[in-house]
Motif scaffolding. Structure first.
Motif, PDB file in Angstrom:
ATOM      1  N   SER A   2       0.807  -1.221   0.000  1.00 24.96           N
ATOM      2  CA  SER A   2       0.000   0.000   0.000  1.00 24.96           C
ATOM      3  C   SER A   2       0.839   1.270   0.000  1.00 24.96           C
ATOM      4  N   GLY A   3       2.172   1.115   0.013  1.00 25.43           N
ATOM      5  CA  GLY A   3       3.044   2.279  -0.065  1.00 25.43           C
ATOM      6  C   GLY A   3       3.521   2.816   1.259  1.00 25.43           C
ATOM      7  N   THR A   4       3.273   2.098   2.348  1.00 25.52           N
ATOM      8  CA  THR A   4       3.702   2.563   3.670  1.00 25.52           C
ATOM      9  C   THR A   4       5.198   2.332   3.852  1.00 25.52           C
ATOM     10  N   PRO A   5       5.969   3.367   4.175  1.00 29.50           N
ATOM     11  CA  PRO A   5       7.410   3.180   4.408  1.00 29.50           C
ATOM     12  C   PRO A   5       7.646   2.284   5.626  1.00 29.50           C
ATOM     13  N   LEU A   6       8.694   1.473   5.559  1.00 25.91           N
ATOM     14  CA  LEU A   6       9.010   0.542   6.636  1.00 25.91           C
ATOM     15  C   LEU A   6      10.389   0.822   7.201  1.00 25.91           C
ATOM     16  N   ASP A   7      10.525   0.689   8.507  1.00 24.48           N
ATOM     17  CA  ASP A   7      11.839   0.762   9.127  1.00 24.48           C
ATOM     18  C   ASP A   7      12.610  -0.514   8.790  1.00 24.48           C
ATOM     19  N   PRO A   8      13.934  -0.451   8.750  1.00 27.91           N
ATOM     20  CA  PRO A   8      14.714  -1.651   8.445  1.00 27.91           C
ATOM     21  C   PRO A   8      14.658  -2.699   9.539  1.00 27.91           C
ATOM     22  N   VAL A   9      14.390  -2.270  10.784  1.00 30.24           N
ATOM     23  CA  VAL A   9      14.270  -3.207  11.897  1.00 30.24           C
ATOM     24  C   VAL A   9      13.365  -2.558  12.943  1.00 30.24           C
ATOM     25  N   TYR A  10      12.749  -3.393  13.749  1.00 33.73           N
ATOM     26  CA  TYR A  10      11.885  -2.899  14.823  1.00 33.73           C
ATOM     27  C   TYR A  10      12.357  -3.480  16.150  1.00 33.73           C
ATOM     28  N   GLY A  11      12.148  -2.711  17.212  1.00 38.39           N
ATOM     29  CA  GLY A  11      12.553  -3.134  18.542  1.00 38.39           C
ATOM     30  C   GLY A  11      11.635  -2.537  19.582  1.00 38.39           C
ATOM     31  N   PRO A  12      12.026  -2.598  20.852  1.00 37.83           N
ATOM     32  CA  PRO A  12      11.184  -2.020  21.906  1.00 37.83           C
ATOM     33  C   PRO A  12      10.974  -0.531  21.674  1.00 37.83           C
ATOM     34  N   PRO A  13       9.831  -0.003  22.061  1.00 39.86           N
ATOM     35  CA  PRO A  13       9.584   1.451  21.919  1.00 39.86           C
ATOM     36  C   PRO A  13      10.682   2.247  22.618  1.00 39.86           C
ATOM     37  N   GLU A  14      11.022   3.382  22.037  1.00 42.05           N
ATOM     38  CA  GLU A  14      12.067   4.211  22.620  1.00 42.05           C
ATOM     39  C   GLU A  14      11.712   4.596  24.053  1.00 42.05           C
ATOM     40  N   GLY A  15      12.724   4.572  24.925  1.00 41.27           N
ATOM     41  CA  GLY A  15      12.523   4.951  26.321  1.00 41.27           C
ATOM     42  C   GLY A  15      12.021   3.842  27.206  1.00 41.27           C
ATOM     43  N   THR A  16      11.882   2.616  26.660  1.00 38.53           N
ATOM     44  CA  THR A  16      11.392   1.504  27.481  1.00 38.53           C
ATOM     45  C   THR A  16      12.457   0.426  27.602  1.00 38.53           C
ATOM     46  N   GLY A  17      12.373  -0.323  28.675  1.00 40.55           N
ATOM     47  CA  GLY A  17      13.262  -1.465  28.867  1.00 40.55           C
ATOM     48  C   GLY A  17      12.588  -2.743  28.377  1.00 40.55           C
ATOM     49  N   TYR A  18      13.353  -3.803  28.319  1.00 41.25           N
ATOM     50  CA  TYR A  18      12.827  -5.097  27.864  1.00 41.25           C
ATOM     51  C   TYR A  18      13.660  -6.174  28.539  1.00 41.25           C
ATOM     52  N   PRO A  19      13.103  -6.869  29.540  1.00 40.90           N
ATOM     53  CA  PRO A  19      13.877  -7.892  30.245  1.00 40.90           C
ATOM     54  C   PRO A  19      14.402  -8.959  29.272  1.00 40.90           C
ATOM     55  N   GLY A  20      15.686  -9.260  29.368  1.00 40.53           N
ATOM     56  CA  GLY A  20      16.286 -10.296  28.537  1.00 40.53           C
ATOM     57  C   GLY A  20      16.567  -9.882  27.107  1.00 40.53           C
ATOM     58  N   PHE A  21      16.510  -8.579  26.801  1.00 41.05           N
ATOM     59  CA  PHE A  21      16.689  -8.165  25.408  1.00 41.05           C
ATOM     60  C   PHE A  21      18.107  -8.462  24.901  1.00 41.05           C
ATOM     61  N   GLU A  22      19.052  -8.636  25.822  1.00 37.76           N
ATOM     62  CA  GLU A  22      20.417  -8.946  25.382  1.00 37.76           C
ATOM     63  C   GLU A  22      20.471 -10.294  24.649  1.00 37.76           C
ATOM     64  N   ARG A  23      19.482 -11.164  24.878  1.00 40.79           N
ATOM     65  CA  ARG A  23      19.428 -12.451  24.165  1.00 40.79           C
ATOM     66  C   ARG A  23      18.770 -12.309  22.790  1.00 40.79           C
ATOM     67  N   ILE A  24      18.108 -11.190  22.554  1.00 37.96           N
ATOM     68  CA  ILE A  24      17.456 -10.926  21.264  1.00 37.96           C
ATOM     69  C   ILE A  24      18.339 -10.007  20.437  1.00 37.96           C
ATOM     70  N   GLY A  25      18.619  -8.825  20.962  1.00 37.40           N
ATOM     71  CA  GLY A  25      19.589  -7.918  20.372  1.00 37.40           C
ATOM     72  C   GLY A  25      19.146  -7.303  19.054  1.00 37.40           C
ATOM     73  N   TRP A  26      20.144  -6.870  18.285  1.00 35.12           N
ATOM     74  CA  TRP A  26      19.919  -6.179  17.024  1.00 35.12           C
ATOM     75  C   TRP A  26      20.598  -6.948  15.901  1.00 35.12           C
ATOM     76  N   PRO A  27      20.082  -6.864  14.684  1.00 38.50           N
ATOM     77  CA  PRO A  27      20.710  -7.571  13.561  1.00 38.50           C
ATOM     78  C   PRO A  27      22.162  -7.152  13.380  1.00 38.50           C
ATOM     79  N   GLY A  28      23.025  -8.124  13.120  1.00 36.74           N
ATOM     80  CA  GLY A  28      24.434  -7.832  12.906  1.00 36.74           C
ATOM     81  C   GLY A  28      25.234  -7.679  14.165  1.00 36.74           C
ATOM     82  N   GLU A  29      24.649  -8.009  15.315  1.00 33.35           N
ATOM     83  CA  GLU A  29      25.326  -7.832  16.602  1.00 33.35           C
ATOM     84  C   GLU A  29      25.179  -9.108  17.426  1.00 33.35           C
ATOM     85  N   TYR A  30      26.254  -9.448  18.151  1.00 27.39           N
ATOM     86  CA  TYR A  30      26.215 -10.600  19.044  1.00 27.39           C
ATOM     87  C   TYR A  30      25.002 -10.504  19.972  1.00 27.39           C
TER      88      TYR A  30
END
Length: 562
Positions: free
Chosen positions: A31-59
């Protein structure tokens, strides 16, 4: 993980993403909606255990190896093909490449897989039936005639006689005038999974491991882009294992090969990037996605914490995926198109680096040109039309997917502990995981575990607890019988005639001397690859090379288990 740590991780990812090359493509929805290259927790929030999920291209690489995901480079479409003789398969390869395939994957016939020539009495009736017949370097030349081996990546699915077949591939490339150091591709070579599941071995485990160690050394020094080992879980899963067993046995085998490289004095940061993996993508959609994500995380952690790797590329688990052959049904075979599409989508959402999609008729015979094209188009529809290439790890953060990923990882860790326990306290000639694998093979532990899993699943099918459309539910159909590809007996006769002419036209004394020299090297600690290459250049056949080594090393017979 708190909000500040997550924000810092996002900033690191953004910097790497901005610096990376991206494809010139439309990254919006239909439908033409721009997309972010990756999605994660909303800015300003924590996420328990996120170090096991992480970001693409990162340990720990749970979300993929590259910060761009498929925006940087899509997966390689690598269709597995081989039938009849080398000329027939060459035509299929050119069709695949011409239709948009990005790489080749060679299927060999059973005599080749067992290190026997087409004129061997044990090859009778099998030549060209489940793959292509390769008897010598001349066949390999014909197989890739008109295909630039320095310009295409080639995977070869063979383990027992993988090293002499690879030497034939190198000689064919030499005869094209290719610079061998530029060759890129993958050789399976995974002998552990043969003892565990597929049963296509030649020798006892020790000589096979010696050859693999020689190959690892040779490729690291001479052909650095080529991956000499593709550790295969595919055949373990096809034999009836669970997803967790497939993952654990495969990664344990990989750890065994890491220990083999270390025992040879190789630098893990140099040889580990030459290891790749080959997984099954089965029909349970979310379980497969979780399996692939867990695989990357486990491999990165073990390579860093257990085997001391420090290079990021040594921590990367690169893998090829094939959709599940065992999920295909002879009943209502057109339904297999749907199964294959779902399995391929799971592989893509799991971040596969390359992919083969099975053809709808493969449960009945080798695929026809038409069914092979449908399998190829399945990948192209996913790549070009569905938007799955727009966002890296789009299911990351899903409660269900993350819970499944953690669960499969935990099950795998329990299995690793059991395998190491099988190996005892030591000392270990190669390493503790290798000792456990060898003991598990000797005791029939792996085959027993897989057989039990297969039995439990079969019971569930027969009770109707698990359902397969067209088999134990929705069995009515209007479908007509498929026309299938049949391999003429003339293929075998022609291959044997060609082999006889080749043998009569070569310098027999040079062949014998080269093979004898190879056997002499096998009695030393020297690397066998150069001597084997010389035998292949003299046009020694696969059977002659393997028979000479059988005479030296003996053959392996699986102990009976009840």
């Amino acid at each position: 993980m708190n909000a500040d740590e997550i924000a810092a991780g996002r900033a690191r990812w953004q910097a790497r993403y901005d610096a990376a090359r991206k494809r010139d493509a439309d990254f919006t929805t239909l439908s033409g909606t721009p997309l972010d290259p990756v999605y994660g927790p909303p800015e300003g929030t924590g996420y328990p255990g996120f170090e096991r999920i992480g970001w693409p291209g990162e340990y720990p690489y749970t979300r993929g190896l590259h910060p761009t995901g498929y925006r940087g480079r899509t997966w390689t479409i690598r269709q597995f093909a081989g039938f009849g003789n080398a000329q027939q398969t060459n035509e299929r390869y050119k069709m695949i490449l011409g239709a948009g395939g990005g790489g080749l994957s060679v299927a060999f016939d059973m005599p080749t897989l067992m290190g026997r020539d087409s004129d061997d009495p044990q090859a009778l009736g099998e030549v060209g039936h489940c793959g292509v017949a390769i008897d010598s370097a001349a066949d390999m030349e014909a197989l890739f005639d008109g295909i630039d081996l320095a310009g295409v990546t080639t995977s070869m699915t063979i383990s027992g006689p993988a090293v002499p077949v690879f030497c034939m591939y190198l000689v064919a490339a030499e005869r094209q005038g290719a610079e061998l150091s530029r060759l890129d591709g993958t050789l399976q070579t995974d002998i552990f999974k043969e003892y565990i599941a597929q049963k296509e071995w030649l020798f006892e485990p020790e000589p096979h491991l010696r050859l693999i160690g020689d190959l690892m050394e040779y490729c690291a020094a001479e052909i650095p882009r080529y991956k000499p080992l593709s550790v295969s879980g595919y055949h373990i899963r096809e034999a009836g294992s669970t997803a967790a067993q497939e993952l654990a046995y495969t990664l344990a085998d990989g750890f065994g090969y890491v220990e083999l490289g270390l025992s040879r004095g190789l630098d893990v940061n140099v040889f580990a990037p030459g290891l790749s993996f080959f997984f099954d993508s089965h029909v349970d959609f979310f379980e497969e996605i979780a399996k692939f994500r867990a695989a990357r995380r486990i491999w990165a952690r073990w390579l860093r914490e257990v085997y001391g790797a420090t290079s990021s590329k040594a921590l990367w688990l690169r893998f090829h995926t094939q959709t599940a052959g065992v999920s295909l049904t002879a009943q209502q075979p057109v339904n297999n198109v749907v199964r294959t599409a779902v399995e391929a989508l799971a592989a893509v959402l799991g971040g596969t680096n390359s992919l083969h999609t099975n053809a709808l008729d493969e449960t009945l015979a080798l695929p026809t040109d038409e069914s092979a094209e449908i399998a190829l188009r399945t990948q192209q529809v996913l790549m070009e039309e569905t938007g799955v290439v727009n966002v890296a790890d789009p299911l990351g953060g899903s409660w269900y997917v993350e819970a499944l990923t953690d669960r499969i990882e935990a099950e795998a860790e329990e299995i690793f502990a059991r395998i190491r326990q099988l190996g005892g306290e030591g000392p270990h000639r190669i390493g503790p995981m290798t000792s456990g694998i060898l003991r598990g093979i000797e005791d029939g532990w792996f085959t027993g575990q897989i057989a039990e899993s297969a039995f439990v699943y079969q019971q569930a099918l027969e009770k109707g607890d698990k359902r397969i459309v067209g088999v134990n539910c929705h069995t009515g159909t209007l479908a007509k019988e498929l026309e299938i590809l049949r391999i003429s007996h003339e293929v075998e006769l022609a291959q044997r005639r060609a082999l006889a002419e080749r043998k009569s036209g070569r310098d027999s004394a040079a062949v014998q001397a080269a093979v004898e020299r190879m056997v002499e090297v096998s009695r030393t600690d020297g690397n066998m690859i150069p001597a084997m290459l010389d035998a292949v250049r003299a046009e020694a056949t696969l059977g002659e090379i393997c028979d000479a080594l059988r005479a030296q090393w003996g053959i392996y017979r699986e102990p009976p288990r009840f």
